[in-house]
Design a protein around this motif. Structure first.
Motif, PDB file in Angstrom:
ATOM      1  N   SER A  90      -2.303  -2.139  -2.045  1.00 56.03           N
ATOM      2  CA  SER A  90      -2.220  -3.560  -1.698  1.00 56.03           C
ATOM      3  C   SER A  90      -1.131  -3.845  -0.666  1.00 56.03           C
ATOM      4  N   ILE A  91      -0.088  -3.016  -0.674  1.00 60.40           N
ATOM      5  CA  ILE A  91       1.084  -3.367   0.133  1.00 60.40           C
ATOM      6  C   ILE A  91       0.768  -3.469   1.620  1.00 60.40           C
ATOM      7  N   GLY A  92       0.000  -2.503   2.149  1.00 63.77           N
ATOM      8  CA  GLY A  92      -0.288  -2.504   3.583  1.00 63.77           C
ATOM      9  C   GLY A  92      -0.975  -3.797   4.010  1.00 63.77           C
ATOM     10  N   PRO A  93      -2.150  -4.092   3.453  1.00 63.34           N
ATOM     11  CA  PRO A  93      -2.837  -5.322   3.853  1.00 63.34           C
ATOM     12  C   PRO A  93      -2.028  -6.583   3.556  1.00 63.34           C
ATOM     13  N   LEU A  94      -1.333  -6.623   2.416  1.00 64.78           N
ATOM     14  CA  LEU A  94      -0.561  -7.827   2.107  1.00 64.78           C
ATOM     15  C   LEU A  94       0.524  -8.055   3.152  1.00 64.78           C
ATOM     16  N   SER A  95       1.181  -6.965   3.612  1.00 64.77           N
ATOM     17  CA  SER A  95       2.229  -7.187   4.616  1.00 64.77           C
ATOM     18  C   SER A  95       1.631  -7.604   5.943  1.00 64.77           C
ATOM     19  N   ARG A  96       0.382  -7.200   6.178  1.00 61.17           N
ATOM     20  CA  ARG A  96      -0.241  -7.675   7.402  1.00 61.17           C
ATOM     21  C   ARG A  96      -0.600  -9.158   7.287  1.00 61.17           C
ATOM     22  N   LEU A  97      -0.950  -9.568   6.073  1.00 57.57           N
ATOM     23  CA  LEU A  97      -1.309 -10.981   5.883  1.00 57.57           C
ATOM     24  C   LEU A  97      -0.074 -11.868   5.804  1.00 57.57           C
ATOM     25  N   ASN A  98       0.989 -11.353   5.196  1.00 57.49           N
ATOM     26  CA  ASN A  98       2.213 -12.130   5.059  1.00 57.49           C
ATOM     27  C   ASN A  98       3.404 -11.175   5.153  1.00 57.49           C
ATOM     28  N   ARG A  99       4.218 -11.384   6.171  1.00 55.20           N
ATOM     29  CA  ARG A  99       5.270 -10.404   6.452  1.00 55.20           C
ATOM     30  C   ARG A  99       6.361 -10.384   5.409  1.00 55.20           C
ATOM     31  N   LEU A 130      -6.986   9.601   3.574  1.00 50.84           N
ATOM     32  CA  LEU A 130      -7.750  10.192   2.475  1.00 50.84           C
ATOM     33  C   LEU A 130      -7.449   9.500   1.149  1.00 50.84           C
ATOM     34  N   VAL A 131      -6.361   8.733   1.116  1.00 49.62           N
ATOM     35  CA  VAL A 131      -6.032   8.034  -0.123  1.00 49.62           C
ATOM     36  C   VAL A 131      -7.190   7.125  -0.532  1.00 49.62           C
ATOM     37  N   TYR A 132      -7.946   6.653   0.446  1.00 48.46           N
ATOM     38  CA  TYR A 132      -9.071   5.789   0.097  1.00 48.46           C
ATOM     39  C   TYR A 132     -10.185   6.601  -0.566  1.00 48.46           C
ATOM     40  N   ALA A 133     -10.364   7.832  -0.116  1.00 49.11           N
ATOM     41  CA  ALA A 133     -11.316   8.718  -0.797  1.00 49.11           C
ATOM     42  C   ALA A 133     -10.841   8.953  -2.226  1.00 49.11           C
ATOM     43  N   ALA A 134      -9.531   9.175  -2.375  1.00 50.20           N
ATOM     44  CA  ALA A 134      -8.992   9.410  -3.713  1.00 50.20           C
ATOM     45  C   ALA A 134      -9.233   8.193  -4.594  1.00 50.20           C
ATOM     46  N   TYR A 135      -9.045   7.010  -4.023  1.00 49.90           N
ATOM     47  CA  TYR A 135      -9.266   5.792  -4.810  1.00 49.90           C
ATOM     48  C   TYR A 135     -10.723   5.712  -5.266  1.00 49.90           C
ATOM     49  N   ALA A 136     -11.651   5.990  -4.333  1.00 49.72           N
ATOM     50  CA  ALA A 136     -13.072   5.930  -4.687  1.00 49.72           C
ATOM     51  C   ALA A 136     -13.381   6.942  -5.792  1.00 49.72           C
ATOM     52  N   ILE A 172     -14.084  -3.247 -18.361  1.00 51.37           N
ATOM     53  CA  ILE A 172     -14.974  -3.202 -17.196  1.00 51.37           C
ATOM     54  C   ILE A 172     -14.523  -4.259 -16.192  1.00 51.37           C
ATOM     55  N   LEU A 173     -14.161  -5.435 -16.700  1.00 48.50           N
ATOM     56  CA  LEU A 173     -13.739  -6.517 -15.813  1.00 48.50           C
ATOM     57  C   LEU A 173     -12.455  -6.186 -15.068  1.00 48.50           C
ATOM     58  N   VAL A 174     -11.454  -5.614 -15.746  1.00 50.71           N
ATOM     59  CA  VAL A 174     -10.207  -5.341 -15.009  1.00 50.71           C
ATOM     60  C   VAL A 174     -10.437  -4.312 -13.912  1.00 50.71           C
ATOM     61  N   VAL A 175     -11.254  -3.303 -14.184  1.00 55.69           N
ATOM     62  CA  VAL A 175     -11.526  -2.310 -13.140  1.00 55.69           C
ATOM     63  C   VAL A 175     -12.270  -2.970 -11.970  1.00 55.69           C
ATOM     64  N   ALA A 176     -13.227  -3.839 -12.300  1.00 54.38           N
ATOM     65  CA  ALA A 176     -13.994  -4.509 -11.245  1.00 54.38           C
ATOM     66  C   ALA A 176     -13.111  -5.455 -10.443  1.00 54.38           C
ATOM     67  N   VAL A 177     -12.272  -6.216 -11.113  1.00 57.79           N
ATOM     68  CA  VAL A 177     -11.376  -7.139 -10.408  1.00 57.79           C
ATOM     69  C   VAL A 177     -10.442  -6.350  -9.480  1.00 57.79           C
ATOM     70  N   GLY A 178      -9.919  -5.215  -9.973  1.00 55.62           N
ATOM     71  CA  GLY A 178      -9.058  -4.380  -9.140  1.00 55.62           C
ATOM     72  C   GLY A 178      -9.781  -3.946  -7.874  1.00 55.62           C
ATOM     73  N   MET A 179     -11.040  -3.552  -8.027  1.00 55.45           N
ATOM     74  CA  MET A 179     -11.800  -3.069  -6.871  1.00 55.45           C
ATOM     75  C   MET A 179     -12.072  -4.186  -5.877  1.00 55.45           C
ATOM     76  N   VAL A 180     -12.482  -5.347  -6.400  1.00 54.87           N
ATOM     77  CA  VAL A 180     -12.772  -6.483  -5.520  1.00 54.87           C
ATOM     78  C   VAL A 180     -11.497  -6.902  -4.778  1.00 54.87           C
ATOM     79  N   TRP A 181     -10.393  -6.906  -5.481  1.00 57.78           N
ATOM     80  CA  TRP A 181      -9.104  -7.257  -4.877  1.00 57.78           C
ATOM     81  C   TRP A 181      -8.776  -6.324  -3.710  1.00 57.78           C
ATOM     82  N   ILE A 182      -8.882  -5.019  -3.948  1.00 58.35           N
ATOM     83  CA  ILE A 182      -8.533  -4.044  -2.915  1.00 58.35           C
ATOM     84  C   ILE A 182      -9.433  -4.222  -1.689  1.00 58.35           C
ATOM     85  N   VAL A 183     -10.731  -4.345  -1.933  1.00 50.40           N
ATOM     86  CA  VAL A 183     -11.649  -4.497  -0.796  1.00 50.40           C
ATOM     87  C   VAL A 183     -11.364  -5.812  -0.068  1.00 50.40           C
TER      88      VAL A 183
END
Ligand code: HEM
Ligand code: HEM
Ligand code: FES
Lengths: 257, 350
Positions: free
Chosen positions: B71-80, B176-182, B202-213
């Motif tokens: 999350s850190i990379g995209p979040l810092s791009r969205l808000n410094r 490759l970390v994204y491959a590892a995540y998948a 099931i919901l927490v795993v799904a929410v985590g995935m939707v959040w990351i994407v």
């Protein structure tokens, strides 16, 4: 050559090695970091409550047993019950395995089957189904008041059963929940090592029944059912009762995933 | 040239960062094991399977931390304001790898010791061979593959490798970390979520995935909008890239010239242009500022002189520079980069 203070950039800028964090970023972090820690706390508190790691299986301490060693239909020890307990059967039947993921001592089974033995075993049990993990057995004298030999099994007929194939050791005992996908590899190793396999059948009320598994001719089918371990299966087979032990006779191909 | 380049070793903020990081991880593990224990006690479960609980505590801790890392990379791009979390991200990576390794070690031992295959790792790979099924797929192998990727990242993580592999290759490796995540989502969905089909899990795993994407898509959209692509007319030596007034003092404007990002800095009444890519870990220099006369990277504070793209001595990093000229208020840049460290006369604002 630094710039004059009035032209300093107004956007706050964080430099990890600078001594001071700009106040806006600092205030942000003072909310974010405690928030993250709180989230960690909530997850650490909540996740264990939705995990199913609390099955009633248990181990007891190792103790001495005396009974009749039976090689058929699955290796087990028949221990006479105290008092007159004719209805439930005169014997308690305890499945047998080694301490590791392996069959009970084959030499003892061959030489002492049908005879009275002393056996040091670790009881592993869930509900009323028990296995003794043991390193072997030694011949014992026939006890003075020994009951009649353990009765032959009687057929209860053909049944259509749905359940999961599990090992009769880790599943019964210490591993929780010890079933399904997460436990599949372990069960495969146990069953291929010669630990008796059982079909665990659960009714809608959550009561479980256990059936030790053998082929139609009473032969071991451990190695043939490995690809079906730990998944829901449906099977038609003949149920035999040996006192408090139920045995399901079905050939490997009769188990449908 | 005034340079306050303190060696980036241990400082107070790094210590706080690590204390919070390790403290939260330890807190999670202790809470998980404590509550598992007390729930087991209240249900009257004897011989609670503590090793199984540890496996789940360490595995889930690693998986949760991976969500934070991603999350850190995209979040810092969205808000410094999130940038301080990025600063020491490598310690999170190392911590996550350690948790995952211990989880894998415990799981392999717990489920594969004492079997008829002597080496637990071999047992792990050959016990369940239902490769062509979905719900019986050996989910452990997905975890193993992810662990191999994490291990590769961990062993090449030192700045030594960064320097020797060069930042782009190292960055590719890190992707490759994204491959590892998948793989790990598969590991959890085909493993833990099969044994325990609890709706909340099931919901927490799904929410985590939707959040990351979602945050990756959002930050990519934001970046694409910012990337002002400038067409380069044939044979033009200089390309117009904007007006001096667009750029705040001591900051930069980023433009995209034939696919390459260029940072145009305004400072001291002058304008200079350099590559936007930091030599350290590809940080976006154009989002940095001029501090003490040097372009300072927003990620870890590496510094470069705007006049020649070279780090002040004793540092040796160099980035490409671009020729600049001004016509009145309009800025023009030669899109052909100079070799890293080439001095370029800054354009003086009239
Ligand atoms: C050789 C590598 C690995 C093996 C053999 C392995 C094995 C397992 C096993 C057997 C389980 C089920 C545990 C149980 O319910 O008793 C599990 C669950 C899990 N694993 Fe792994 N794993 C490996 C790698 C990883 C990695 C790298 C991660 C990343 C953090 C990971 C994360 C998880 C998570 C989050 C769970 C679910 C835990 C829960 O029930 O809450 N695993 N793993
Ligand atoms: C073990 C040693 C590790 C070190 C020293 C390390 C170091 C770094 C550094 C310095 C960056 C910033 C550079 C960049 O974003 O391009 C980074 C990025 C990243 N690291 Fe690591 N890392 C390590 C392991 C890991 C592990 C195990 C993971 C995954 C669990 C991980 C996940 C990431 C991710 C997701 C990024 C962001 C990439 C991006 O958004 O551009 N790292 N790592
Ligand atoms: S990327 Fe680390 S300082 Fe620029």
């Amino acid at each position: 050559m630094t710039t004059d203070p009035n032209s300093k950039p107004k956007d706050e800028f964080y430099i990890g090695y600078a001594q001071k964090i700009p106040p806006g970023i600092r205030n942000f972090l003072l909310v974010l970091v405690p928030g993250l820690i709180a989230l960690v706390g909530i997850l650490g508190f909540w996740l264990p409550s939705v995990h199913n790691q609390y099955s009633p299986g248990a181990l007891d301490r190792t103790q001495d047993f005396q009974g009749v060693l039976m090689a058929q239909p699955v290796p087990h020890l028949a221990v006479p019950r105290q008092g007159n307990t004719r209805e439930g059967g005169a014997y308690s039947r305890y499945l047998l395995s080694a301490f590791n993921k392996a069959a009970f001592d084959p030499k003892a089974l061959k030489e002492l089957s049908g005879q009275w033995v002393n056996l040091k075993g670790l009881p592993v049990y869930r509900d009323h189904y028990t296995l003794l993990a043991s390193a072997g057995a030694t011949a014992a004298d026939l006890p003075a008041n020994a009951p009649m030999a353990p009765p032959e099994g009687k057929s209860l007929g053909e049944f259509d059963l749905s359940g999961q194939i599990e090992d009769s050791k880790c599943y019964l005992g210490v591993m929780k929940p010890g079933e399904s996908a997460t436990h599949r590899n372990c069960a495969i190793r146990c069953i291929s090592g010669g630990v008796p396999a059982s079909l665990v059948v659960q009714n809608t009320a959550g009561d479980r029944m256990y059936f030790a598994l053998v082929g139609r001719d009473g032969q071991a089918i451990n190695n043939q059912i490995l690809p079906k371990v730990g998944s829901p299966v449906n099977v038609k087979g003949e149920v035999m009762q040996y006192d408090d032990l139920y045995v399901l006779k079905a050939n490997p191909e009769e188990f449908k995933l | 040239m005034s340079v306050n380049y303190e060696p980036v070793l241990w400082n107070r903020q790094k210590v706080i960062y690590d204390v919070v990081l390790v403290g939260s991880v330890v807190l999670y593990l202790l809470l998980f094991m404590h509550f598992a224990d007390s729930i087991g006690g209240s249900l009257g479960v004897s011989n609670l399977d503590v090793r199984g609980i540890r496996i789940r505590a360490f595995g889930s801790a690693g998986f949760i931390l991976l969500h934070v890392i991603l999350s850190i990379g995209p979040l810092s791009r969205l808000n410094r304001k999130f940038l301080p979390l990025l600063y020491n991200r490598r310690h999170m990576g190392v911590t996550m790898f350690t948790l995952a390794l211990w989880h894998a070690h415990l799981a392999t031992g717990w489920y594969h010791d004492f079997g008829n295959i002597e080496v637990p790792l071999v047992s792990l790979l050959v016990s369940n061979v239902s490769f062509f099924t979905v719900f019986r797929f050996p989910f452990e192998i997905l975890g193993f593959a992810a662990l191999c990727i994490l291990m590769l990242m961990a062993v090449t993580s030192h700045d030594f490798w960064l320097a020797n592999l060069t930042a782009p290759i190292w960055k590719g490796l890190h992707m490759l970390v994204y491959a590892a995540y998948a793989l790990l989502v598969g590991h959890v969905v085909l493993g833990a979520l099969q044994t325990n089909r609890h709706l909340a899990l099931i919901l927490v795993v799904a929410v985590g995935m939707v959040w990351i994407v979602a945050i990756h898509v959002l930050s990519a959209l934001k970046e694409a909008k910012q990337d002002q692509a400038i067409a380069i007319p044939d044979q033009a030596e200089f390309v117009e890239v904007g007006l001096v007034d667009e750029i705040p003092n001591n900051q930069a404007k980023i433009v995209c010239l034939s696919g390459e990002r260029v940072a145009i800095f305004k400072y001291d009444g002058k304008v200079s242009a350099v590559s936007n890519v930091c030599q350290h870990q590809n940080g976006p220099l154009g989002e940095g500022q001029i501090i003490d006369g040097c372009i300072t990277c927003p990620w870890h504070g590496y510094q470069y002189r705007p006049e020649d793209g070279a780090s002040p001595p004793p540092f040796i990093e160099k980035i490409p520079t671009f020729a600049v000229k001004l016509e009145g208020d309009r800025i023009f840049i030669n899109p052909i980069p100079n070799r890293p460290g080439t001095p370029v006369e800054p354009a003086v604002i009239a």
